[in-house]
Design an enzyme around this catalytic site. Sequence first.
Site, PDB file in Angstrom:
ATOM      1  N   GLU A  66       9.714  43.393  41.729  1.00 59.39           N
ATOM      2  CA  GLU A  66       8.260  43.512  41.553  1.00 59.39           C
ATOM      3  C   GLU A  66       7.541  42.192  41.848  1.00 59.39           C
ATOM      4  O   GLU A  66       8.077  41.116  41.580  1.00 59.39           O
ATOM      5  CB  GLU A  66       7.955  43.896  40.095  1.00 59.39           C
ATOM      6  CG  GLU A  66       8.531  45.233  39.725  1.00 59.39           C
ATOM      7  CD  GLU A  66       8.573  45.475  38.214  1.00 59.39           C
ATOM      8  OE1 GLU A  66       8.431  46.635  37.820  1.00 59.39           O
ATOM      9  OE2 GLU A  66       8.751  44.529  37.437  1.00 59.39           O
ATOM     10  N   LYS A  79       4.170  36.312  40.020  1.00 59.66           N
ATOM     11  CA  LYS A  79       5.587  36.220  39.641  1.00 59.66           C
ATOM     12  C   LYS A  79       6.382  37.210  40.474  1.00 59.66           C
ATOM     13  O   LYS A  79       5.910  38.321  40.726  1.00 59.66           O
ATOM     14  CB  LYS A  79       5.763  36.530  38.145  1.00 59.66           C
ATOM     15  CG  LYS A  79       7.228  36.490  37.695  1.00 59.66           C
ATOM     16  CD  LYS A  79       7.373  36.529  36.178  1.00 59.66           C
ATOM     17  CE  LYS A  79       7.330  37.919  35.622  1.00 59.66           C
ATOM     18  NZ  LYS A  79       7.664  37.957  34.174  1.00 59.66           N
ATOM     19  N   THR A  94      19.997  40.935  33.919  1.00 52.52           N
ATOM     20  CA  THR A  94      19.166  42.121  34.172  1.00 52.52           C
ATOM     21  C   THR A  94      17.828  41.699  34.791  1.00 52.52           C
ATOM     22  O   THR A  94      17.336  42.324  35.731  1.00 52.52           O
ATOM     23  CB  THR A  94      18.901  42.885  32.853  1.00 52.52           C
ATOM     24  OG1 THR A  94      20.158  43.347  32.355  1.00 52.52           O
ATOM     25  CG2 THR A  94      17.976  44.077  33.057  1.00 52.52           C
ATOM     26  N   GLN A 150      16.859  38.963  25.953  1.00 58.20           N
ATOM     27  CA  GLN A 150      15.528  38.704  25.372  1.00 58.20           C
ATOM     28  C   GLN A 150      15.570  38.526  23.849  1.00 58.20           C
ATOM     29  O   GLN A 150      14.613  38.038  23.242  1.00 58.20           O
ATOM     30  CB  GLN A 150      14.559  39.870  25.670  1.00 58.20           C
ATOM     31  CG  GLN A 150      14.511  40.327  27.110  1.00 58.20           C
ATOM     32  CD  GLN A 150      14.055  39.251  28.077  1.00 58.20           C
ATOM     33  OE1 GLN A 150      13.123  38.495  27.781  1.00 58.20           O
ATOM     34  NE2 GLN A 150      14.720  39.140  29.212  1.00 58.20           N
ATOM     35  N   ASP A 237       9.953  49.922  30.727  1.00 55.25           N
ATOM     36  CA  ASP A 237       8.980  49.171  31.528  1.00 55.25           C
ATOM     37  C   ASP A 237       9.043  49.546  32.993  1.00 55.25           C
ATOM     38  O   ASP A 237       8.723  48.742  33.861  1.00 55.25           O
ATOM     39  CB  ASP A 237       9.201  47.658  31.334  1.00 55.25           C
ATOM     40  CG  ASP A 237      10.591  47.212  31.755  1.00 55.25           C
ATOM     41  OD1 ASP A 237      11.420  48.077  32.096  1.00 55.25           O
ATOM     42  OD2 ASP A 237      10.849  45.997  31.768  1.00 55.25           O
ATOM     43  N   SER A 302       4.792  47.695  25.408  1.00 55.86           N
ATOM     44  CA  SER A 302       4.810  46.509  26.280  1.00 55.86           C
ATOM     45  C   SER A 302       5.530  46.798  27.596  1.00 55.86           C
ATOM     46  O   SER A 302       6.627  47.351  27.603  1.00 55.86           O
ATOM     47  CB  SER A 302       5.532  45.379  25.531  1.00 55.86           C
ATOM     48  OG  SER A 302       5.951  44.378  26.433  1.00 55.86           O
TER      49      SER A 302
HETATM   50  P1  NAD Z   1      19.962  42.850  28.703  1.00 54.18           P
HETATM   51  O1  NAD Z   1      20.636  43.725  29.705  1.00 54.18           O
HETATM   52  O2  NAD Z   1      20.366  41.415  28.609  1.00 54.18           O
HETATM   53  O3  NAD Z   1      20.107  43.487  27.235  1.00 54.18           O
HETATM   54  C1  NAD Z   1      19.921  44.858  26.981  1.00 54.18           C
HETATM   55  C2  NAD Z   1      20.782  45.249  25.794  1.00 54.18           C
HETATM   56  O4  NAD Z   1      20.494  46.618  25.469  1.00 54.18           O
HETATM   57  C3  NAD Z   1      22.301  45.156  26.068  1.00 54.18           C
HETATM   58  O5  NAD Z   1      22.909  44.307  25.131  1.00 54.18           O
HETATM   59  C4  NAD Z   1      22.770  46.607  25.925  1.00 54.18           C
HETATM   60  O6  NAD Z   1      24.060  46.721  25.369  1.00 54.18           O
HETATM   61  C5  NAD Z   1      21.705  47.184  24.992  1.00 54.18           C
HETATM   62  N1  NAD Z   1      21.588  48.638  25.040  1.00 54.18           N
HETATM   63  C6  NAD Z   1      21.553  49.451  26.129  1.00 54.18           C
HETATM   64  N2  NAD Z   1      21.440  50.749  25.722  1.00 54.18           N
HETATM   65  C7  NAD Z   1      21.371  50.727  24.365  1.00 54.18           C
HETATM   66  C8  NAD Z   1      21.242  51.741  23.373  1.00 54.18           C
HETATM   67  N3  NAD Z   1      21.153  53.026  23.713  1.00 54.18           N
HETATM   68  N4  NAD Z   1      21.203  51.374  22.074  1.00 54.18           N
HETATM   69  C9  NAD Z   1      21.308  50.063  21.703  1.00 54.18           C
HETATM   70  N5  NAD Z   1      21.439  49.061  22.611  1.00 54.18           N
HETATM   71  C10 NAD Z   1      21.473  49.385  23.924  1.00 54.18           C
HETATM   72  O7  NAD Z   1      18.402  42.967  29.034  1.00 54.18           O
HETATM   73  P2  NAD Z   1      17.206  42.013  28.552  1.00 54.18           P
HETATM   74  O8  NAD Z   1      16.953  40.945  29.553  1.00 54.18           O
HETATM   75  O9  NAD Z   1      17.406  41.657  27.119  1.00 54.18           O
HETATM   76  O10 NAD Z   1      15.988  43.040  28.687  1.00 54.18           O
HETATM   77  C11 NAD Z   1      15.915  44.157  27.826  1.00 54.18           C
HETATM   78  C12 NAD Z   1      14.881  45.114  28.352  1.00 54.18           C
HETATM   79  O11 NAD Z   1      13.579  44.525  28.258  1.00 54.18           O
HETATM   80  C13 NAD Z   1      15.070  45.492  29.817  1.00 54.18           C
HETATM   81  O12 NAD Z   1      14.875  46.889  29.946  1.00 54.18           O
HETATM   82  C14 NAD Z   1      13.984  44.727  30.540  1.00 54.18           C
HETATM   83  O13 NAD Z   1      13.564  45.382  31.732  1.00 54.18           O
HETATM   84  C15 NAD Z   1      12.899  44.712  29.498  1.00 54.18           C
HETATM   85  N6  NAD Z   1      11.945  43.598  29.606  1.00 54.18           N
HETATM   86  C16 NAD Z   1      10.641  43.881  29.336  1.00 54.18           C
HETATM   87  C17 NAD Z   1       9.708  42.870  29.379  1.00 54.18           C
HETATM   88  C18 NAD Z   1       8.293  43.181  29.029  1.00 54.18           C
HETATM   89  O14 NAD Z   1       7.416  42.349  29.252  1.00 54.18           O
HETATM   90  N7  NAD Z   1       8.012  44.312  28.457  1.00 54.18           N
HETATM   91  C19 NAD Z   1      10.088  41.568  29.752  1.00 54.18           C
HETATM   92  C20 NAD Z   1      11.439  41.295  29.970  1.00 54.18           C
HETATM   93  C21 NAD Z   1      12.366  42.335  29.903  1.00 54.18           C
END
Ligand code: NAD
Length: 349
Positions: A66, A79, A94, A150, A237, A302
């Site tokens: 994106e 970004k 990720t 995160q 998201d 969010s």
């Molecule tokens: P990540 O892959 O490092 O962590 C995701 C975690 O979710 C993993 O540890 C995984 O085991 C766990 N998981 C997956 N399915 C699950 C379930 N059913 N129950 C419990 N845990 C589960 O990813 P990240 O970098 O921490 O990002 C997390 C999410 O946040 C992503 O979907 C990313 O796109 C989103 N994100 C959103 C924003 C925003 O501004 N809203 C910003 C950054 C990331």
Amino acid sequence: MPHSLPSDKALVPFVSVDHMMQLIHHIGIERMLQGLADYIEADFKRWQLFDKTPRVASHSDEGVIELMPTSDGEVYGFKYVNGHPRNTADGLQTVTAFGLLAAVDTGYPVLLSEMTMLTALRTAAMSALVARHLAPKDATTMAMIGNGAQSEFQSLAMKAVCGITEVRLYDSDPDAIRKCAQNLAGQGLKVTSCITAEDAILGAQIITTCTADKQYATILTDNMVGAGVHINAIGGDCPGKTELAPAILHRADIFVEFPEQTRIEGEIQQLPADHPVTEIWEVLAGKASGRTSDKQITLFDSVGFAIEDFSALRYVLDHIDGTAFFHPLDLLADPDDPRDLFGMLQRAK
Ligand code: NAD
């Protein structure tokens, strides 16, 4: 050695991952999260000034790439960010990102920066800023569901900005819970590892969902969400990627960044396009109410919006001057005669 921002407009300060980490430690992570929340709040309060567009997304079976542009008329920013939930299986992140600020009057970039670290910080700062307005005032405990990249940032921001004292961790992968609990040890939070999501939300006034799965997932079912909680839903998201049972959305008052983008990417993609939502900038600017009762379920749907990245880049630019945390980058061709680009090339032979 500390240096000043380059006066030569062709040299662009570049903040690498290494420099960003040094800057975060130099400022202190909680102070930086508070500072980022203040910068985001200040920019959301002047919402009308900004160019706003849903981000430009290129989807594939594996994930999404994106571009997120915006401008306040004086400064332009964008970004580049990806979201690839299956990357972690190959030892990759990720989410990775980098971003740029430019002067609108010349179009020349004034900052190029890594944004993988910075995105984790700004997302956490945004979550906590919103929770400060929507969560119950006496909130002490957050359930943190999804303990990936995160999660520690989310936890520390809720501590620094909202004053929570306990996080209850749950992830479907026990290794992720262990990693998060270890990283948060000694950070001034009571950390409780849980074996189910139901266990994690016990006694929590704030529930953060931050999982990564490219599907309509159900991280929270309707019966898990009691009256009066604030839900901070981060992980849904992208089209086809959500975390909450639709019934929760019907019981909650929903707050969003930019409705035109959130209706495509957020939890509310599961609702009719005319379902009422409140734009969070209106709450921050005092034009709309946040939490109005103890029983109300508030939901921050969010997805991450360009202005948050713009604010974060502004914060970095304001804090690197006089530090050693950037390289002057030879990014722009700068011939002595601006029309003699070819002559400059010839002379470089
Ligand atoms: P990540 O892959 O490092 O962590 C995701 C975690 O979710 C993993 O540890 C995984 O085991 C766990 N998981 C997956 N399915 C699950 C379930 N059913 N129950 C419990 N845990 C589960 O990813 P990240 O970098 O921490 O990002 C997390 C999410 O946040 C992503 O979907 C990313 O796109 C989103 N994100 C959103 C924003 C925003 O501004 N809203 C910003 C950054 C990331």
